[in-house]
Design a protein around this motif. Structure first.
Motif, PDB file in Angstrom:
ATOM      1  N   GLU A 283       0.842  -1.192   0.000  1.00 18.50           N
ATOM      2  CA  GLU A 283       0.000   0.000   0.000  1.00 18.50           C
ATOM      3  C   GLU A 283       0.878   1.244   0.000  1.00 18.50           C
ATOM      4  O   GLU A 283       1.882   1.321   0.713  1.00 18.50           O
ATOM      5  CB  GLU A 283      -0.907  -0.010   1.246  1.00 18.50           C
ATOM      6  N   GLY A 284       0.503   2.214  -0.854  1.00 16.03           N
ATOM      7  CA  GLY A 284       1.259   3.451  -0.934  1.00 16.03           C
ATOM      8  C   GLY A 284       2.385   3.448  -1.952  1.00 16.03           C
ATOM      9  O   GLY A 284       2.985   4.490  -2.210  1.00 16.03           O
TER      10      GLY A 284
ATOM     11  N   ASN B 191     -10.173   6.769 -10.309  1.00 19.03           N
ATOM     12  CA  ASN B 191      -9.444   6.270  -9.134  1.00 19.03           C
ATOM     13  C   ASN B 191      -7.930   6.459  -9.229  1.00 19.03           C
ATOM     14  O   ASN B 191      -7.177   5.678  -8.655  1.00 19.03           O
ATOM     15  CB  ASN B 191      -9.749   4.785  -8.897  1.00 19.03           C
TER      16      ASN B 191
ATOM     17  N   SER C  48       0.196   5.567  -6.306  1.00 22.38           N
ATOM     18  CA  SER C  48       0.152   5.083  -4.929  1.00 22.38           C
ATOM     19  C   SER C  48      -1.000   4.104  -4.768  1.00 22.38           C
ATOM     20  O   SER C  48      -2.165   4.482  -4.905  1.00 22.38           O
ATOM     21  CB  SER C  48      -0.018   6.268  -3.970  1.00 22.38           C
TER      22      SER C  48
ATOM     23  N   HIS D 119      -3.781   1.618  -3.230  1.00 24.69           N
ATOM     24  CA  HIS D 119      -4.681   1.587  -2.082  1.00 24.69           C
ATOM     25  C   HIS D 119      -5.191   0.172  -1.935  1.00 24.69           C
ATOM     26  O   HIS D 119      -5.287  -0.573  -2.912  1.00 24.69           O
ATOM     27  CB  HIS D 119      -5.846   2.568  -2.320  1.00 24.69           C
TER      28      HIS D 119
ATOM     29  N   SER E 240      -8.048  -0.897  -1.656  1.00 26.61           N
ATOM     30  CA  SER E 240      -9.242  -1.128  -2.479  1.00 26.61           C
ATOM     31  C   SER E 240      -8.911  -1.384  -3.956  1.00 26.61           C
ATOM     32  O   SER E 240      -9.807  -1.727  -4.733  1.00 26.61           O
ATOM     33  CB  SER E 240     -10.195   0.065  -2.375  1.00 26.61           C
ATOM     34  N   ASP E 241      -7.642  -1.204  -4.329  1.00 30.46           N
ATOM     35  CA  ASP E 241      -7.244  -1.485  -5.720  1.00 30.46           C
ATOM     36  C   ASP E 241      -7.041  -2.965  -5.982  1.00 30.46           C
ATOM     37  O   ASP E 241      -6.879  -3.385  -7.138  1.00 30.46           O
ATOM     38  CB  ASP E 241      -5.949  -0.732  -6.056  1.00 30.46           C
TER      39      ASP E 241
END
Lengths: 115, 114
Positions: A15-16, A61, A80, A82, A84-85
């Motif tokens: 993440e990120g 998104n 970046s 997330h 939810s991706d």
């Protein structure tokens, strides 16, 4: 004949961190190219499309893709990731003005996002 | 929320049953599609309707029978299905069906054949 190759069946990121999903296409004509995302137990959602306008296409998104004719590529990126991706991503090619329903799907890339 | 609505979301049927899948869109699109998707695979095109007429049938077995009653509705009638027909069935629509138009997908019907 047109075809599309997604170079990775599975991509895992934290993440990120940035996301890169790779797609190469083959088309006899000026192609239309799409990226779709499919979350578990859902249908396909259009992320973005290229239809011979700007080569850098911005989608929903925070995703974007760059059409490179010389490399016959249409890679999907996001600065970046997330959580939810996390989903399955399909690169799709269609000949401009081609016959109805003539969408050619790649085999898909599963994106995993680690916390 | 998707703009293409499919019902039912899940369906379990025996091999001798007759059932129907339904799809509805109110975007004014004139092309509608049925796809079959097996697990971990991309969707496979089954049928295309353009202006309520069947324009593409990708050699689908006759146990699948599509119907387009009007420009907003698309049905898929099922009869005497086989276990290998278990899959996610997706409906999609596009403005007129020209290949450079994006297709809008419903969330699908998860079909299980006993």
């Amino acid at each position: 004949a047109q075809s599309v190759t997604q170079l990775d069946s599975h991509v895992s990121v934290s993440e990120g961190t940035p996301v890169l999903l790779r797609c190469n296409y083959s088309s006899s004509y000026s192609p239309s190219l799409f990226w779709y995302v499919q979350h578990p137990n859902k249908g396909l959602q259009l992320l973005l499309k290229y239809t011979s306008a700007a080569t850098l296409v911005k989608g929903i998104n925070g995703f974007e893709a760059e059409f490179k004719k010389s490399e016959t590529s249409f890679h999907l990126t996001k600065p970046s990731a997330h959580m939810s991706d996390a989903a399955e991503y399909f690169c799709v090619v269609s000949d401009l003005g081609g016959s109805q329903g003539n969408l050619i799907f790649g085999k898909g890339t599963k994106l995993s996002v680690k916390p | 929320d998707t703009e293409v609505t499919q019902t039912p979301k899940h369906l379990v049927m025996g091999m001798t049953n007759k059932k129907s899948l339904k799809c509805e869109q109110h975007m004014g699109h004139r092309a509608m599609y049925w796809y079959k998707q097996k697990a971990k695979k991309p969707p496979e095109l089954m049928f295309v309707y353009s202006y309520e007429k069947l324009s593409i049938n990708e050699s689908v077995p006759s146990r699948f029978s599509p119907e387009c009653p009007n420009s907003s509705l698309l049905n898929l009638h099922l009869h005497a299905l086989q276990p290998e027909d278990s899959a996610l069935y997706l409906c999609a629509s596009s403005q007129t069906g020209v290949g450079n138009q994006p297709q809008h997908f419903g969330d699908g019907t998860r079909l299980s054949i006993l």
